[in-house]
Design a protein around this motif. Structure first.
Motif, PDB file in Angstrom:
ATOM      1  N   ARG A  62       0.839  -1.199   0.000  1.00  0.00           N
ATOM      2  CA  ARG A  62       0.000   0.000   0.000  1.00  0.00           C
ATOM      3  C   ARG A  62       0.872   1.248   0.000  1.00  0.00           C
ATOM      4  O   ARG A  62       0.607   2.201  -0.744  1.00  0.00           O
ATOM      5  CB  ARG A  62      -0.909   0.009   1.225  1.00  0.00           C
ATOM      6  CG  ARG A  62      -1.775   1.271   1.329  1.00  0.00           C
ATOM      7  CD  ARG A  62      -2.431   1.404   2.683  1.00  0.00           C
ATOM      8  NE  ARG A  62      -3.288   0.285   3.003  1.00  0.00           N
ATOM      9  CZ  ARG A  62      -3.024  -0.622   3.934  1.00  0.00           C
ATOM     10  NH1 ARG A  62      -1.909  -0.536   4.641  1.00  0.00           N
ATOM     11  NH2 ARG A  62      -3.864  -1.599   4.172  1.00  0.00           N
ATOM     12  N   VAL A  66       0.590   4.192  -2.749  1.00  0.00           N
ATOM     13  CA  VAL A  66       0.049   5.471  -2.280  1.00  0.00           C
ATOM     14  C   VAL A  66       1.117   6.561  -2.323  1.00  0.00           C
ATOM     15  O   VAL A  66       0.832   7.720  -2.640  1.00  0.00           O
ATOM     16  CB  VAL A  66      -0.548   5.330  -0.868  1.00  0.00           C
ATOM     17  CG1 VAL A  66      -0.952   6.695  -0.312  1.00  0.00           C
ATOM     18  CG2 VAL A  66      -1.758   4.409  -0.898  1.00  0.00           C
ATOM     19  N   ALA A  84      -5.845   0.345  -6.658  1.00  0.00           N
ATOM     20  CA  ALA A  84      -5.598  -0.046  -5.272  1.00  0.00           C
ATOM     21  C   ALA A  84      -5.487  -1.553  -5.122  1.00  0.00           C
ATOM     22  O   ALA A  84      -5.654  -2.094  -4.012  1.00  0.00           O
ATOM     23  CB  ALA A  84      -6.707   0.487  -4.368  1.00  0.00           C
ATOM     24  N   GLY A  87      -6.882  -3.991  -2.304  1.00  0.00           N
ATOM     25  CA  GLY A  87      -7.114  -3.300  -1.040  1.00  0.00           C
ATOM     26  C   GLY A  87      -6.052  -3.630  -0.013  1.00  0.00           C
ATOM     27  O   GLY A  87      -6.094  -3.149   1.113  1.00  0.00           O
ATOM     28  N   TYR A  88      -5.116  -4.529  -0.407  1.00  0.00           N
ATOM     29  CA  TYR A  88      -3.961  -4.904   0.418  1.00  0.00           C
ATOM     30  C   TYR A  88      -4.358  -5.670   1.682  1.00  0.00           C
ATOM     31  O   TYR A  88      -3.809  -5.442   2.756  1.00  0.00           O
ATOM     32  CB  TYR A  88      -3.105  -3.672   0.743  1.00  0.00           C
ATOM     33  CG  TYR A  88      -2.715  -2.928  -0.507  1.00  0.00           C
ATOM     34  CD1 TYR A  88      -1.724  -3.419  -1.340  1.00  0.00           C
ATOM     35  CD2 TYR A  88      -3.393  -1.779  -0.888  1.00  0.00           C
ATOM     36  CE1 TYR A  88      -1.405  -2.767  -2.524  1.00  0.00           C
ATOM     37  CE2 TYR A  88      -3.082  -1.128  -2.068  1.00  0.00           C
ATOM     38  CZ  TYR A  88      -2.079  -1.625  -2.880  1.00  0.00           C
ATOM     39  OH  TYR A  88      -1.773  -0.986  -4.058  1.00  0.00           O
ATOM     40  N   GLN A  93      -8.048  -3.814   6.148  1.00  0.00           N
ATOM     41  CA  GLN A  93      -6.943  -3.281   5.355  1.00  0.00           C
ATOM     42  C   GLN A  93      -7.478  -2.465   4.181  1.00  0.00           C
ATOM     43  O   GLN A  93      -6.919  -1.430   3.813  1.00  0.00           O
ATOM     44  CB  GLN A  93      -6.053  -4.424   4.850  1.00  0.00           C
ATOM     45  CG  GLN A  93      -5.204  -5.074   5.924  1.00  0.00           C
ATOM     46  CD  GLN A  93      -6.017  -5.952   6.858  1.00  0.00           C
ATOM     47  OE1 GLN A  93      -7.027  -6.533   6.457  1.00  0.00           O
ATOM     48  NE2 GLN A  93      -5.579  -6.054   8.105  1.00  0.00           N
ATOM     49  N   HIS A  96      -8.527   0.887   5.450  1.00  0.00           N
ATOM     50  CA  HIS A  96      -7.337   1.716   5.665  1.00  0.00           C
ATOM     51  C   HIS A  96      -6.816   2.250   4.332  1.00  0.00           C
ATOM     52  O   HIS A  96      -6.361   3.399   4.243  1.00  0.00           O
ATOM     53  CB  HIS A  96      -6.267   0.895   6.361  1.00  0.00           C
ATOM     54  CG  HIS A  96      -5.021   1.644   6.689  1.00  0.00           C
ATOM     55  ND1 HIS A  96      -5.008   2.957   7.126  1.00  0.00           N
ATOM     56  CD2 HIS A  96      -3.715   1.266   6.640  1.00  0.00           C
ATOM     57  CE1 HIS A  96      -3.761   3.346   7.332  1.00  0.00           C
ATOM     58  NE2 HIS A  96      -2.960   2.338   7.028  1.00  0.00           N
ATOM     59  N   THR A  97      -6.919   1.434   3.295  1.00  0.00           N
ATOM     60  CA  THR A  97      -6.444   1.841   1.973  1.00  0.00           C
ATOM     61  C   THR A  97      -7.230   3.020   1.432  1.00  0.00           C
ATOM     62  O   THR A  97      -6.646   3.979   0.908  1.00  0.00           O
ATOM     63  CB  THR A  97      -6.514   0.657   0.992  1.00  0.00           C
ATOM     64  OG1 THR A  97      -5.621  -0.376   1.431  1.00  0.00           O
ATOM     65  CG2 THR A  97      -6.138   1.089  -0.419  1.00  0.00           C
TER      66      THR A  97
END
Length: 289
Positions: A62, A66, A84, A87-88, A93, A96-97
């Motif tokens: 991430r 980012v 993204a 979403g990791y 998670q 949070h992303t």
């Protein structure tokens, strides 16, 4: 108040279709803006290649994506949305992303239903998670975003394993859950492209083309007629840059001089114009006077 997020939504509603080249760094984003495109995307595969020299097989974190996205968004006035990946992680998670991507100044993101570690949709062997698991991530993402204009695009990579019918069923579920748009990744035939919006029914649809990838390189107007309102070009910028650099380096190696390469290279003055050097010089003059 006009923001990048509501600008992107307005563009999707009014441009038929919205054609969006994908950047791989801040300078390529400025070139996209200078060419007159009203929005830019960020390709995860291009970031992996340009910033880390890695293939798109789920190697980036991430923070890697980012961090690059923050530089891209800050460099331009047009709205930018980002890849993204998955979403990791799980729902927390993914939540949070979306917060991290919002904080980076982006106007939206797309998140896919692949299993970790994910891979480029144009490679064989993609594996998708159960629909229920993706819906859990979407619920978390939609609940975590703070700006309701921030665009959430749900990407499905199920066409390889479940066929276009399975991908359409997933897309319908994602749209019903509140996703703003459905993104069909990796269709390999014109027939798949054509039938997907019809199978899903009402909604907004996105497709991405990349040179040398699986998806047929149809004109934007034809894709728009099929029902796609957002058409991304994920490899055009980085592929064009890579080919030009490769050709120029090979020519330099052969010739031992760059004097005959002027026509192939954007000169320093033109680069500085894109980078708004005059504005920075004026600021320096005003500060010292």
């Amino acid at each position: 108040m006009t923001t990048k997020t509501n600008t992107l939504r307005h563009l999707i509603e009014t441009r038929k279709p919205l054609v969006v080249p994908f950047a791989y760094d801040a300078f390529s984003a400025k070139l996209i803006e200078a060419a007159g495109f009203p929005a830019a995307g960020i390709s995860g595969s291009s970031v992996a290649a340009s910033a880390f020299g890695l293939p798109d097989v789920g190697l980036l974190s991430r923070e890697d994506v980012v961090g690059q996205a923050r530089h891209v968004a800050a460099a331009v006035t047009i709205p930018v949305f980002a890849d993204a990946d998955t979403g990791y992680g799980g729902p927390l998670q993914a939540a949070h992303t979306v917060r991290a991507v919002e904080d980076a100044g982006l106007a939206g993101l797309f998140m896919e239903d692949q299993e970790d570690p994910k891979r480029c949709a144009h490679l064989d062997g993609t594996i998708v998670i159960p629909v229920e698991a993706m819906l859990g991530k979407l619920k978390a993402v939609l609940g975590a975003r703070r700006d309701n204009d921030f665009l959430i695009i749900a990407r499905t990579d199920a066409v390889e394993s479940e066929g276009v019918e399975g991908a359409a069923k997933r897309a319908r579920a994602y749209l019903d859950a509140g996703a703003d748009m459905a993104f069909l990744a990796g269709p390999s035939t014109v027939e798949e492209l054509e039938i997907f919006p019809k199978l899903v029914g009402q909604g907004r649809f996105m497709v991405v083309l990349t040179e040398g990838g699986k998806t047929p390189l149809l004109p934007a107007s034809q894709l728009s007629d099929m029902g796609y309102s957002l058409i991304g070009y994920s490899g055009l910028a980085i592929g064009s840059a890579a080919k030009a650099v490769q050709d120029s380096l090979n020519a330099l190696k052969r010739q031992g001089s760059n004097s005959d390469l002027i026509d192939r290279v954007m000169p320093l003055g033109d680069r500085n114009e894109i980078l708004e050097l005059a504005k920075w010089q004026q600021l320096e003059t005003d500060t010292l006077s």
